[in-house]
Design an enzyme around this catalytic site. Structure first.
Site, short mmCIF file in Angstrom:
data_model
loop_
_atom_site.label_atom_id
_atom_site.label_comp_id
_atom_site.label_asym_id
_atom_site.label_seq_id
_atom_site.Cartn_x
_atom_site.Cartn_y
_atom_site.Cartn_z
N ASP A 1 5.00 -4.68 4.52
CA ASP A 1 4.65 -4.19 5.85
C ASP A 1 5.29 -5.04 6.94
OD1 ASP A 1 2.89 -2.46 4.53
OD2 ASP A 1 1.21 -3.84 4.77
N HIS B 1 0.30 -5.94 3.56
CA HIS B 1 1.13 -6.05 2.36
C HIS B 1 2.41 -6.80 2.77
CE1 HIS B 1 -1.11 -2.24 1.85
NE2 HIS B 1 -1.07 -2.48 0.55
N ASP C 1 -7.23 8.96 4.09
CA ASP C 1 -7.37 7.73 4.89
C ASP C 1 -7.68 8.01 6.36
OD1 ASP C 1 -6.99 6.02 2.76
OD2 ASP C 1 -4.83 5.86 3.06
N ASP D 1 -8.60 0.49 6.76
CA ASP D 1 -7.47 1.05 6.01
C ASP D 1 -7.41 2.54 6.33
OD1 ASP D 1 -5.52 1.75 4.26
OD2 ASP D 1 -6.56 1.10 2.45
N ASP E 1 -5.75 11.19 -0.92
CA ASP E 1 -6.22 10.04 -0.15
C ASP E 1 -5.78 10.20 1.31
OD1 ASP E 1 -7.28 7.60 0.40
OD2 ASP E 1 -5.94 6.44 -0.85
N ASP F 1 -12.73 -1.50 2.46
CA ASP F 1 -11.73 -0.81 3.25
C ASP F 1 -12.41 0.40 3.87
OD1 ASP F 1 -9.75 -2.58 2.75
OD2 ASP F 1 -8.44 -1.21 1.65
N GLU G 1 -9.00 -3.89 -6.20
CA GLU G 1 -9.36 -2.68 -5.46
C GLU G 1 -9.24 -1.45 -6.36
OE1 GLU G 1 -7.86 -0.13 -1.57
OE2 GLU G 1 -7.68 -2.31 -1.57
N HIS H 1 -11.30 6.05 -1.84
CA HIS H 1 -11.10 5.87 -3.28
C HIS H 1 -12.35 6.28 -4.05
CE1 HIS H 1 -7.66 2.71 -2.72
NE2 HIS H 1 -7.40 3.87 -2.16
N GLU I 1 -12.99 0.91 -1.31
CA GLU I 1 -12.57 1.81 -0.24
C GLU I 1 -13.33 3.13 -0.34
OE1 GLU I 1 -8.71 4.48 0.73
OE2 GLU I 1 -8.32 2.32 0.54
#
Length: 434
Positions: free
Chosen positions: A102, A99, A307, A337, A305, A294, A230, A269, A266
Site C-alpha cells: 500500500d 500492507h 467492505d 477496513d 466481500d 476490522d 485474520e 468475513h 472482520e
C-alpha cells in the site's frame, strides 16, 4: 499542499447538527466507564482502501477523484503519506494500518521494493513523531503478486515460500521501526481450488512452520507486537484454511501456536462464513483470543466481500456487547477496513465515510454500555440456565455425576417442564436500547 481543504478538523456537534463534517454521536472526550470514548474505541484508518482503492469494479473503470498522483510512483507514494496523515489529523484518529504494497511501489525486484519501503517508512516515522499517531498494525501483502497464485506459506514452490518469508521479515522490521502494536497475517491465498492436486496436511504444516519462524524472529529482534491471524472463508481462494474463528483456533491449538496468536476479526468475513459478527467475536472471546477487529459490513444481497462502511447500528451494538464483555480491545482496536461506494468518488467522501463509521460505533458502544449496566443480557442468561443452580445442576457442574447416576435420576423423575424463551419479546425489548 492541503488535500482536504474543505474542513479544518472534524469535531463533535451532536445529533442535531446540519454540518456534514461533524460527529453526531462520537464525542472523543466523553467519559464512559472511567475512560474517554477515544480510549475505548481506539479507531484506526486502513491505508489500502483509503489511499489506493480507485473505485473500479469488475464492470467499470476507476472513478475516484484523487489529487495525490505525482510524476512517478515514488512521488505518488510520498504524496499519499502526506494526504493520509492530514486525514488522520482532521478526523482525530490516533491509529492506522497498512500492507507493505500500500505504501510503496514494488519496483522491479524484491531489493528495490525493500529500498522503497525504507524511504517511505522513514517519511511515515517523521509524520508519526509530528502528529503522535501510532501504528496499530501492519502486514505483508502476500496475495496480490502473481507469484502467490498458489499461496505464500501454503505454496507448492519453495522459492516462493522464501520470498514470502523475506516479506514478513521486512514487515516485522518495519513494525519495530515504527513501534507497531500488533502485526497481522491474512492468508488471502492460503487455501486451495481443488483437493485433486492439493496435499492439505502438507500445506498446513508449512503454514505452521512459517508462523513459528515469525514468532522466533520477533524474539530475535526483541520486538513483541501482538500477533494476529485474520480468518476469512473464501475469496480469493475457493476454500481458505482460516475459514472462521473456530477453524483458526483449531489450527492454532493443533500446532501449539495458541499462546502466540490472537485473532483479528472482520464483520464482512463473518458474513461470508455464514456467521454474524457477534458470533465470531464470541467464539474468539471464549478462547481468550479476541485481539482486534476490522470494522465494515457486507451487502446482504451480494455474495462477495463488499467492505462497506459500517452504518447498521443493530449489528454493531451486538458486536460491541462482545467487546465490552472482553474488557475492550487493547492493544487491538477498531480498524475501518472499509471503502467508499463507487458513486462516492469525491475526496471529501473519505472524510464523510469515516465520520459515518465512527458515529455508528460510538452510538453502538453507548447502547452496549446501557445494555450491560441494565443487565439486559445477563438477566436473560441467568434465567435461561437457572436449572444448573439446583442441586442436580450443581452436581453436574462440579463433575459429581456420571452417565449412570444421571440415568437413574432421569428414570425416577417426571418429564421436565420447559419455559418459553419468548424470543420475539426479547428482540422487541432489545430495540428499546437502539
Amino acid at each position: 499542499m492541503k488535500y482536504f481543504p474543505e474542513v479544518d478538523k472534524v469535531k463533535y456537534e451532536g445529533p442535531q447538527t446540519k454540518n456534514m463534517f461533524a460527529f453526531r454521536q462520537y464525542d472523543p472526550n466523553e467519559v464512559i466507564l472511567g475512560k474517554t470514548m477515544k480510549e475505548h474505541l481506539r479507531f484506526s484508518i486502513a491505508y489500502w482502501h483509503t489511499m489506493t482503492q480507485d473505485g473500479a469494479d469488475p464492470f467499470g473503470d476507476p472513478v475516484n477523484q484523487r489529487t495525490w498522483f505525482g510524476a512517478d510512483p515514488m512521488e505518488t507514494a510520498r504524496n499519499r503519506v502526506n494526504a493520509f496523515f492530514e486525514l488522520l489529523e482532521k478526523l482525530d484518529v490516533e491509529y492506522f494500518c497498512f500492507h507493505d504494497v500500500d505504501i510503496a511501489p514494488a519496483g522491479n525486484s524484491l531489493a528495490e521494493f525493500f529500498a522503497n519501503l525504507d524511504e517511505i517508512t522513514d517519511l511515515i516515522k517523521e509524520k508519526m513523531a509530528q502528529t503522535g499517531t501510532k501504528l496499530l498494525w501492519n502486514t505483508a501483502n502476500m496475495f496480490s503478486h502473481p507469484r502467490y497464485v498458489n499461496g505464500a506459506a501454503s505454496t507448492n514452490s519453495a522459492e516462493v515460500y522464501a520470498i514470502a518469508a523475506a516479506q514478513v521479515k521486512k514487515g516485522l522490521d518495519i513494525s519495530k521501526k515504527l513501534g507497531g502494536i500488533n502485526y497481522v497475517f491474512w492468508g488471502g491465498r492460503e487455501g486451495y481450488e481443488t483437493l485433486l492436486n492439493t496435499d492439505m496436511q502438507f500445506e498446513q504444516d508449512n503454514i505452521a512452520r512459517f508462523f513459528k519462524m515469525a514468532v522466533d524472529y520477533c524474539e530475535k529482534i526483541d520486538h513483541h507486537p501482538q500477533l494476529l491471524l485474520e480468518p476469512k472463508p473464501k475469496e480469493p481462494s475457493k476454500h481458505q484454511y482460516d475459514f472462521d474463528a473456530a477453524t483458526t483456533m483449531t489450527f492454532l491449538q493443533k500446532y501449539d501456536l495458541a499462546k502466540d496468536f490472537k485473532l483479528n476479526l472482520e464483520a464482512n468475513h463473518a458474513t461470508l462464513a455464514g456467521h454474524t459478527f457477534e458470533h465470531e467475536l464470541s467464539v474468539a472471546r471464549s478462547y481468550n483470543a479476541l485481539g482486534s477487529i476490522d470494522a465494515n459490513q457486507g451487502g446482504m444481497l451480494l455474495g462477495w466481500d463488499t467492505d462497506e462502511f459500517p452504518t447498521n447500528v443493530y449489528d454493531v451494538t451486538l458486536a460491541m456487547t462482545e467487546v465490552l464483555e472482553n474488557g475492550g480491545l487493547a492493544p487491538g482496536g477498531i480498524n475501518f477496513d472499509a471503502k467508499v461506494r463507487r458513486s462516492s468518488f469525491a475526496m471529501e467522501d473519505l472524510l464523510l465515510a469515516h465520520i459515518a463509521g465512527m458515529d455508528t460505533f460510538a452510538r453502538a458502544f453507548k447502547n452496549a454500555v446501557k445494555l450491560k449496566e441494565d443487565g439486559f443480557f445477563a438477566e436473560l442468561k441467568e434465567k435461561r440456565y437457572a436449572s444448573f443452580k439446583t442441586e442436580l445442576g450443581a452436581k453436574i457442574l462440579n463433575d459429581e455425576m456420571d452417565l449412570a447416576s444421571l440415568t437413574e435420576y432421569a428414570l425416577q423423575n417426571p418429564e421436565p417442564k420447559l419455559a418459553s424463551s419468548h424470543i420475539e419479546y426479547v428482540k422487541n425489548r432489545l430495540n428499546d436500547y437502539l
